[in-house]
Write a protein that holds these residues in place. Structure first.
Motif, short mmCIF file in Angstrom:
data_model
loop_
_atom_site.label_atom_id
_atom_site.label_comp_id
_atom_site.label_asym_id
_atom_site.label_seq_id
_atom_site.Cartn_x
_atom_site.Cartn_y
_atom_site.Cartn_z
N GLY A 310 6.00 -7.20 5.42
CA GLY A 310 7.33 -7.50 5.92
C GLY A 310 8.25 -7.81 4.75
N ASP A 311 8.92 -8.95 4.81
CA ASP A 311 9.80 -9.36 3.72
C ASP A 311 9.13 -10.33 2.74
OD1 ASP A 311 11.94 -7.84 4.63
OD2 ASP A 311 12.60 -9.42 6.02
N THR A 312 7.84 -10.54 2.92
CA THR A 312 7.12 -11.50 2.09
C THR A 312 6.36 -10.80 0.97
OG1 THR A 312 6.84 -12.96 4.00
CG2 THR A 312 5.43 -13.38 2.08
N LEU A 313 6.60 -11.22 -0.26
CA LEU A 313 5.86 -10.71 -1.40
C LEU A 313 4.45 -11.29 -1.36
CD1 LEU A 313 5.82 -9.17 -4.14
CD2 LEU A 313 6.59 -11.31 -5.20
N VAL A 314 3.44 -10.41 -1.28
CA VAL A 314 2.06 -10.90 -1.09
C VAL A 314 1.11 -10.48 -2.22
CG1 VAL A 314 2.24 -11.03 1.42
CG2 VAL A 314 1.48 -8.89 0.34
N GLY A 315 1.62 -9.78 -3.23
CA GLY A 315 0.75 -9.39 -4.34
C GLY A 315 1.34 -8.27 -5.15
N GLU A 316 0.49 -7.65 -5.97
CA GLU A 316 0.94 -6.53 -6.79
C GLU A 316 -0.19 -5.54 -7.03
OE1 GLU A 316 2.32 -8.22 -10.48
OE2 GLU A 316 0.38 -7.88 -11.44
N VAL A 317 0.22 -4.33 -7.26
CA VAL A 317 -0.72 -3.26 -7.59
C VAL A 317 -1.33 -3.55 -8.96
CG1 VAL A 317 -0.93 -0.78 -8.08
CG2 VAL A 317 0.52 -1.57 -6.20
N VAL A 318 -2.65 -3.32 -9.11
CA VAL A 318 -3.31 -3.52 -10.39
C VAL A 318 -3.80 -2.21 -11.01
CG1 VAL A 318 -3.91 -5.95 -10.08
CG2 VAL A 318 -5.44 -4.19 -9.19
N SER A 319 -3.96 -1.17 -10.19
CA SER A 319 -4.29 0.17 -10.69
C SER A 319 -3.66 1.20 -9.77
CB SER A 319 -5.81 0.42 -10.71
OG SER A 319 -6.47 -0.38 -11.65
N GLY A 320 -3.20 2.31 -10.34
CA GLY A 320 -2.63 3.37 -9.53
C GLY A 320 -2.67 4.69 -10.24
N THR A 321 -2.99 5.76 -9.51
CA THR A 321 -3.03 7.10 -10.09
C THR A 321 -2.99 8.12 -8.96
OG1 THR A 321 -4.15 8.50 -11.72
CG2 THR A 321 -5.54 7.40 -10.13
N GLN A 322 -3.07 9.39 -9.31
CA GLN A 322 -3.17 10.47 -8.34
C GLN A 322 -4.64 10.83 -8.17
OE1 GLN A 322 -0.72 11.88 -6.64
NE2 GLN A 322 -1.54 13.83 -5.88
N SER A 323 -5.09 10.98 -6.94
CA SER A 323 -6.47 11.38 -6.68
C SER A 323 -6.57 12.89 -6.69
CB SER A 323 -6.95 10.85 -5.33
OG SER A 323 -8.14 11.51 -4.94
N PRO A 324 -7.29 13.47 -7.65
CA PRO A 324 -7.45 14.92 -7.67
C PRO A 324 -8.21 15.45 -6.45
CG PRO A 324 -7.87 14.04 -9.85
CD PRO A 324 -7.79 12.86 -8.91
N VAL A 325 -9.11 14.66 -5.89
CA VAL A 325 -9.88 15.11 -4.74
C VAL A 325 -9.04 15.05 -3.47
CG1 VAL A 325 -11.85 14.59 -3.25
CG2 VAL A 325 -12.11 14.50 -5.73
N LEU A 326 -8.32 13.93 -3.27
CA LEU A 326 -7.53 13.75 -2.05
C LEU A 326 -6.16 14.42 -2.13
CD1 LEU A 326 -8.28 9.98 -1.34
CD2 LEU A 326 -9.37 11.98 -0.30
N GLY A 327 -5.67 14.62 -3.35
CA GLY A 327 -4.34 15.21 -3.52
C GLY A 327 -3.22 14.27 -3.14
N CYS A 328 -3.46 12.96 -3.25
CA CYS A 328 -2.44 11.98 -2.93
C CYS A 328 -2.60 10.78 -3.85
CB CYS A 328 -2.53 11.54 -1.46
SG CYS A 328 -3.99 10.56 -1.08
N PRO A 329 -1.60 9.91 -3.94
CA PRO A 329 -1.73 8.71 -4.77
C PRO A 329 -2.76 7.74 -4.19
CG PRO A 329 0.58 9.21 -4.37
CD PRO A 329 -0.21 10.06 -3.43
N ILE A 330 -3.46 7.07 -5.08
CA ILE A 330 -4.40 6.01 -4.70
C ILE A 330 -4.16 4.82 -5.61
CG2 ILE A 330 -6.16 7.61 -3.86
CD1 ILE A 330 -7.67 7.18 -6.51
N GLY A 331 -4.74 3.69 -5.23
CA GLY A 331 -4.56 2.52 -6.09
C GLY A 331 -5.37 1.34 -5.60
N SER A 332 -5.19 0.24 -6.31
CA SER A 332 -5.77 -1.05 -5.90
C SER A 332 -4.69 -2.11 -6.09
CB SER A 332 -7.01 -1.38 -6.73
OG SER A 332 -6.68 -1.53 -8.10
N ALA A 333 -4.81 -3.18 -5.32
CA ALA A 333 -3.82 -4.26 -5.40
C ALA A 333 -4.52 -5.59 -5.23
CB ALA A 333 -2.75 -4.09 -4.32
N LEU A 334 -4.00 -6.59 -5.91
CA LEU A 334 -4.46 -7.97 -5.77
C LEU A 334 -3.46 -8.68 -4.87
CD1 LEU A 334 -6.53 -10.11 -6.67
CD2 LEU A 334 -4.98 -10.67 -8.57
N VAL A 335 -3.91 -9.05 -3.66
CA VAL A 335 -3.00 -9.59 -2.65
C VAL A 335 -3.54 -10.92 -2.12
CG1 VAL A 335 -2.21 -7.30 -1.98
CG2 VAL A 335 -4.16 -8.33 -0.77
N ASP A 336 -2.67 -11.66 -1.44
CA ASP A 336 -3.08 -12.91 -0.81
C ASP A 336 -4.23 -12.65 0.16
OD1 ASP A 336 -1.01 -14.06 -2.18
OD2 ASP A 336 0.36 -14.12 -0.47
#
Length: 364
Positions: A310-336
């Motif tokens: 919603g409007d609450t900041l709950v964390g941030e992305v720690v890794s992000g890239t394009q997945s060659p297998v899926l053909g879409c962006p993927i990532g990881s995030a550290l969140v509450d």
């Protein structure tokens, strides 16, 4: 880049057209033919990586086992000779100094594989903890070269290189260590890797590295082997949901928050560094958690991208890239820890985009 360190395969990389970049104080190949091609080669056939920039440390002496059980939250006592144990190495507040693999080579001897970016920090930290234990620390990073042979065809290529007769193939089980010769080169072959695929990591004396890499490439190339750089290594590990120090793990991120809580053995005998803090976390619950995600938009959410519920900041992305297998962006995030992971968005250039939390491996 004149002040950067070079692995024993530096000239090999140049001869094979690698694009070299600075990484953790080293000049390393980021790619050869391209990250997409190299990534898919590992998923479908096999890839060969130079990981000789990784650090190695030898812990030896009668107290080596007891020391490592104190140093690490995972259980080392009772590990059989020829087996490796993955573990974070924690500080007193439960944060991760680094993650590593401890291979038991003998009754009183362990080889640690530590991250290149942390090698000196780790060595200093380990040395500071040695007081009172009957063992010693030796930096053997300059002695070893390390190659990673990864992918569905990796073991077939390994056996072809070793020249073993049919029916007597080398069997390297997960996290086991085999001491043998390949092409007359003494090697430690470990059933480990950082791609989410079958494969091995091979240690040899640094003086034999070019010969070994050349033989593996000559034999493996007709079987589909591709030389791979750090770019594919990172996209492969993120697809597989494997943590990287400085991203999913860090000095202020506990193993549980960083998705490797299974390594913390609070019930093992005796004390270990960070036990009190990790016990309190177990009782009270972690404050944060790492999640892995996919995106339907073409924009990649890079490390540092803010995550909202919603409007609450709950964390941030720690890794992000394009997945060659899926053909879409993927990532990881550290969140509450308490967020609803089904209702998260990332903010990229002032616009919000939904992310879909998924259990890794993301590509399966």
């Amino acid at each position: 880049m004149s002040d950067l360190q070079h692995t024993p395969l530096y000239a090999f990389h140049l001869d094979h057209g690698a694009r070299m970049v600075p990484f953790a104080g080293w000049e390393m190949p980021v790619q050869y033919t391209g990250i997409l091609d190299e990534h898919l080669a590992v998923r479908e056939r096999a890839g060969l990586f130079d990981v000789s920039h990784m650090g190695e440390a030898l812990i030896s002496g009668a107290g080596a086992e007891a020391f490592l059980d104190y140093l690490l939250p995972n259980k080392i006592a009772g590990t059989p000779i020829g087996k490796g144990v993955y573990s974070p190495m924690c500080n007193s507040t439960g944060g991760v100094v680094d993650d590593l693999i401890a291979y038991r080579l003998g009754e009183t001897e362990f080889l640690l594989c530590i991250n290149a970016s942390n090698t000196q920090k780790d060595l200093d930290w380990i040395q500071q903890q040695l007081c009172g234990f009957d063992c010693s620390l030796e930096d053997v990073s300059a002695t070893y070269a390390q190659l990673a042979l990864q992918g569905p065809m990796a073991l077939a290529i390994l056996n072809a290189v070793a020249g073993v007769p049919e029916g007597k193939e080398l069997q390297v089980r997960r996290f086991r260590v085999l001491e043998t010769e390949i092409a007359s080169i003494p090697c430690l072959i470990c059933g480990t890797g950082y791609t989410g695929e079958a494969g091995v990591e091979i240690y040899c004396h640094h003086g034999h590295a070019r010969q070994l890499a050349g033989v593996i490439l000559d034999v493996g190339e007709p079987m589909g082997l591709t030389l791979c750089g750090l770019g594919a290594r990172d996209s492969l590990r993120l697809e597989a949901g494997l943590p990287l120090y400085g991203h999913e793990l860090g000095d202020d991120i506990t193993p549980t928050e960083g998705c490797v809580g299974w390594t913390v053995k609070l019930d093992k005998p005796g004390d270990f560094i960070g036990k009190e803090a990790l016990l309190a976390e177990r009782q009270n619950g972690p404050k944060r958690k790492v999640i892995f995600f996919t995106m339907s938009d073409r924009r990649i959410a890079r490390a540092g991208t803010q995550v909202y519920q919603g409007d609450t900041l709950v964390g941030e992305v720690v890794s992000g890239t394009q997945s060659p297998v899926l053909g879409c962006p993927i990532g990881s995030a550290l969140v509450d820890a308490q967020v609803d992971v089904s209702a998260l968005e990332v903010e990229i250039r002032g616009k919000r985009f939904p992310i879909t939390a998924k259990q890794p491996p993301l590509h399966l």
